[in-house]
Design a protein around this motif. Structure first.
Motif, PDB file in Angstrom:
ATOM      1  N   HIS A 137      58.085  62.656  68.850  1.00  0.00           N
ATOM      2  CA  HIS A 137      57.193  63.425  67.977  1.00  0.00           C
ATOM      3  C   HIS A 137      55.887  62.661  67.794  1.00  0.00           C
ATOM      4  CE1 HIS A 137      57.889  60.625  64.635  1.00  0.00           C
ATOM      5  NE2 HIS A 137      59.177  60.650  64.968  1.00  0.00           N
ATOM      6  N   THR A 138      54.908  63.332  67.193  1.00  0.00           N
ATOM      7  CA  THR A 138      53.599  62.728  66.937  1.00  0.00           C
ATOM      8  C   THR A 138      53.381  62.439  65.450  1.00  0.00           C
ATOM      9  OG1 THR A 138      52.573  64.917  66.756  1.00  0.00           O
ATOM     10  CG2 THR A 138      52.550  63.863  68.934  1.00  0.00           C
ATOM     11  N   ARG A 139      54.425  62.462  64.641  1.00  0.00           N
ATOM     12  CA  ARG A 139      54.252  62.295  63.201  1.00  0.00           C
ATOM     13  C   ARG A 139      53.754  60.892  62.856  1.00  0.00           C
ATOM     14  NH1 ARG A 139      59.048  65.249  63.451  1.00  0.00           N
ATOM     15  NH2 ARG A 139      60.345  63.400  63.161  1.00  0.00           N
ATOM     16  N   VAL A 140      53.014  60.813  61.764  1.00  0.00           N
ATOM     17  CA  VAL A 140      52.452  59.547  61.320  1.00  0.00           C
ATOM     18  C   VAL A 140      52.343  59.567  59.800  1.00  0.00           C
ATOM     19  CG1 VAL A 140      50.056  60.368  61.522  1.00  0.00           C
ATOM     20  CG2 VAL A 140      50.533  57.924  61.679  1.00  0.00           C
ATOM     21  N   GLU A 141      52.499  58.403  59.178  1.00  0.00           N
ATOM     22  CA  GLU A 141      52.342  58.255  57.737  1.00  0.00           C
ATOM     23  C   GLU A 141      50.908  57.833  57.418  1.00  0.00           C
ATOM     24  OE1 GLU A 141      54.785  58.865  55.487  1.00  0.00           O
ATOM     25  OE2 GLU A 141      56.064  59.459  57.181  1.00  0.00           O
ATOM     26  N   LEU A 142      50.287  58.532  56.465  1.00  0.00           N
ATOM     27  CA  LEU A 142      48.917  58.208  56.084  1.00  0.00           C
ATOM     28  C   LEU A 142      48.711  58.511  54.615  1.00  0.00           C
ATOM     29  CD1 LEU A 142      46.103  57.280  57.032  1.00  0.00           C
ATOM     30  CD2 LEU A 142      45.583  59.672  57.536  1.00  0.00           C
ATOM     31  N   LEU A 143      48.401  57.491  53.842  1.00  0.00           N
ATOM     32  CA  LEU A 143      48.135  57.615  52.400  1.00  0.00           C
ATOM     33  C   LEU A 143      49.246  58.378  51.689  1.00  0.00           C
ATOM     34  CD1 LEU A 143      44.272  58.263  52.201  1.00  0.00           C
ATOM     35  CD2 LEU A 143      45.533  56.106  52.400  1.00  0.00           C
ATOM     36  N   GLY A 144      50.479  58.020  52.005  1.00  0.00           N
ATOM     37  CA  GLY A 144      51.613  58.586  51.294  1.00  0.00           C
ATOM     38  C   GLY A 144      52.070  59.942  51.787  1.00  0.00           C
ATOM     39  N   ARG A 145      51.445  60.470  52.840  1.00  0.00           N
ATOM     40  CA  ARG A 145      51.845  61.757  53.403  1.00  0.00           C
ATOM     41  C   ARG A 145      52.334  61.577  54.821  1.00  0.00           C
ATOM     42  NH1 ARG A 145      47.939  66.840  52.570  1.00  0.00           N
ATOM     43  NH2 ARG A 145      49.560  67.596  53.969  1.00  0.00           N
TER      44      ARG A 145
END
Length: 378
Positions: free
Chosen positions: A72-80
């Motif tokens: 997958h391409t998911r990523v964590e950024l600023l709590g999201r």
């Protein structure tokens, strides 16, 4: 200069299969002055070209026979958790490109689960953009780009409006205390047509003129009296609970100072080559900023991102996400919101292909070891 209207039946033009295919079509559609504004850079446009060349200078060294199922391409950024690391960069006056303007871009981003950073110089009110996308399930982040105003009261007014409208972060541009020497715009006679304006700044006065001494400088004795400093960054951070990111950082020492002030993230950017010509490329600066601040502070990057392989390289060099600029404004000019959505879809598809063909099931597996420089001196 005239502003284009929306076509009756917007569609993707035949033969458009890559994010870069929109550029030539946009040049045909846009008024020459609008084209100069959106696509030009500062002075000789060396930094504008180097941004692109710097991504191309990296080659990918793929791994094979890796386990890729379930990637997958998911990523964590600023709590999201974001579906992918693509956001739309702040670009002013988008109704100059197409009647859909910023609302069209924002809705396209929401439809493709991408984030958007709205320019404070948007040609649409920030509240209207927010209302258009907030109900969308699965949309990406909604952030506001800000320039510090000469009067702190006016800056606070913009900040409170952003908070009330539901913006989730503030992106403070710090690399433009003055505009660059944009020769292409001047040659084209760029000016805003009637009906297009920075509506969010309506009623806010320009910096007061400061009389210069004989032989003095209209810039240093005038406009730069209102130029922001690190004290202003600390003040702005103290005024809001929203995450504050700085956009326009290229030097490791500035990155360290920003981190010490407690900012939430940095955007490694040279303003798309539109301010200081011959400034370093963002692909060159990014790994040096990452080395300076470590992994704790999320980095984003813009400047020259054109293909999914560029996104992959940016992640390998230390970015958490990228800001896409000119490709989406070209698509907006050609096909409105549909074009913007198409560019985002193409970039995400290309990123997935690049990940699969380099043996990376997730973005966490994208490391600097994927990158090599083949050409001497590159």
């Amino acid at each position: 200069m005239s502003r284009p209207s929306a076509p009756a039946n917007p569609r993707i033009p035949p033969g458009v299969v890559a994010p870069t295919d929109y550029e030539a079509l946009a040049r045909e559609r846009l008024d020459p002055a609008a084209w100069a504004y959106f696509s030009g850079g500062a002075a000789d446009e060396l930094t504008l070209r180097r941004n692109r060349a710097a991504w191309e200078a990296w080659s990918l060294q793929p791994r094979v026979l890796r386990q890729l199922a379930g990637g997958h391409t998911r990523v964590e950024l600023l709590g999201r958790t974001l579906a992918h690391p693509l956001l739309l960069a702040p670009i002013a006056y988008q109704r100059l490109a197409h009647a859909d303007g910023e609302i069209g871009s924002a809705c396209a981003a929401a439809a493709q689960e991408a984030g958007i950073v709205l320019s404070v110089q948007a040609s649409t009110r920030m509240e209207d953009v927010a209302r258009a996308v907030q109900p969308e399930a699965g949309r990406g982040p909604l952030w506001l780009q800000l320039y510090l105003q000469p009067d702190r009261g006016h800056t606070l007014e913009l900040l409170r409006r952003a908070e009330a409208a539901g913006y989730e972060a503030i992106v403070l541009t710090v690399d433009a205390p003055t505009s660059g020497a944009r020769d292409r715009e001047r040659r084209a006679g760029y000016r805003l047509p009637p009906g297009i304006a920075a509506v969010n700044l309506a009623g806010m006065p320009q910096p007061a003129a400061v009389a210069s001494v004989p032989g003095g400088s209209a810039l240093f004795d005038g406009l730069l009296h209102a130029a922001p400093t690190w004290d202003d960054v600390a003040w702005l951070r103290s005024q809001t609970a929203l995450p504050l990111l700085l956009k326009g950082v290229l030097h490791p020492d500035d990155a360290r100072q920003a981190a010490a002030l407690g900012v939430a993230g940095l955007v490694v950017s040279n303003h798309g080559g539109r301010t200081l010509d011959t400034a370093v490329s963002t692909a060159w600066a990014l790994p040096r900023i990452r080395e300076a601040v470590g992994d704790a502070l999320p980095l984003l990057v813009d400047g020259g991102i054109r293909r999914g392989t560029d996104v992959l390289k940016a992640i390998a060099l230390g970015a958490r996400a990228v800001l896409v600029g000119r490709p989406y404004i070209h698509a907006l000019a050609v096909a409105g919101a549909l074009g913007v959505a198409h560019v985002l879809r193409l970039l995400r598809d290309e990123l997935e292909i690049a990940m699969a063909l380099t043996g990376c099931a997730t973005l966490a597996e994208v490391t600097p070891e994927l990158l090599v420089r083949e050409m001497p001196g590159a």
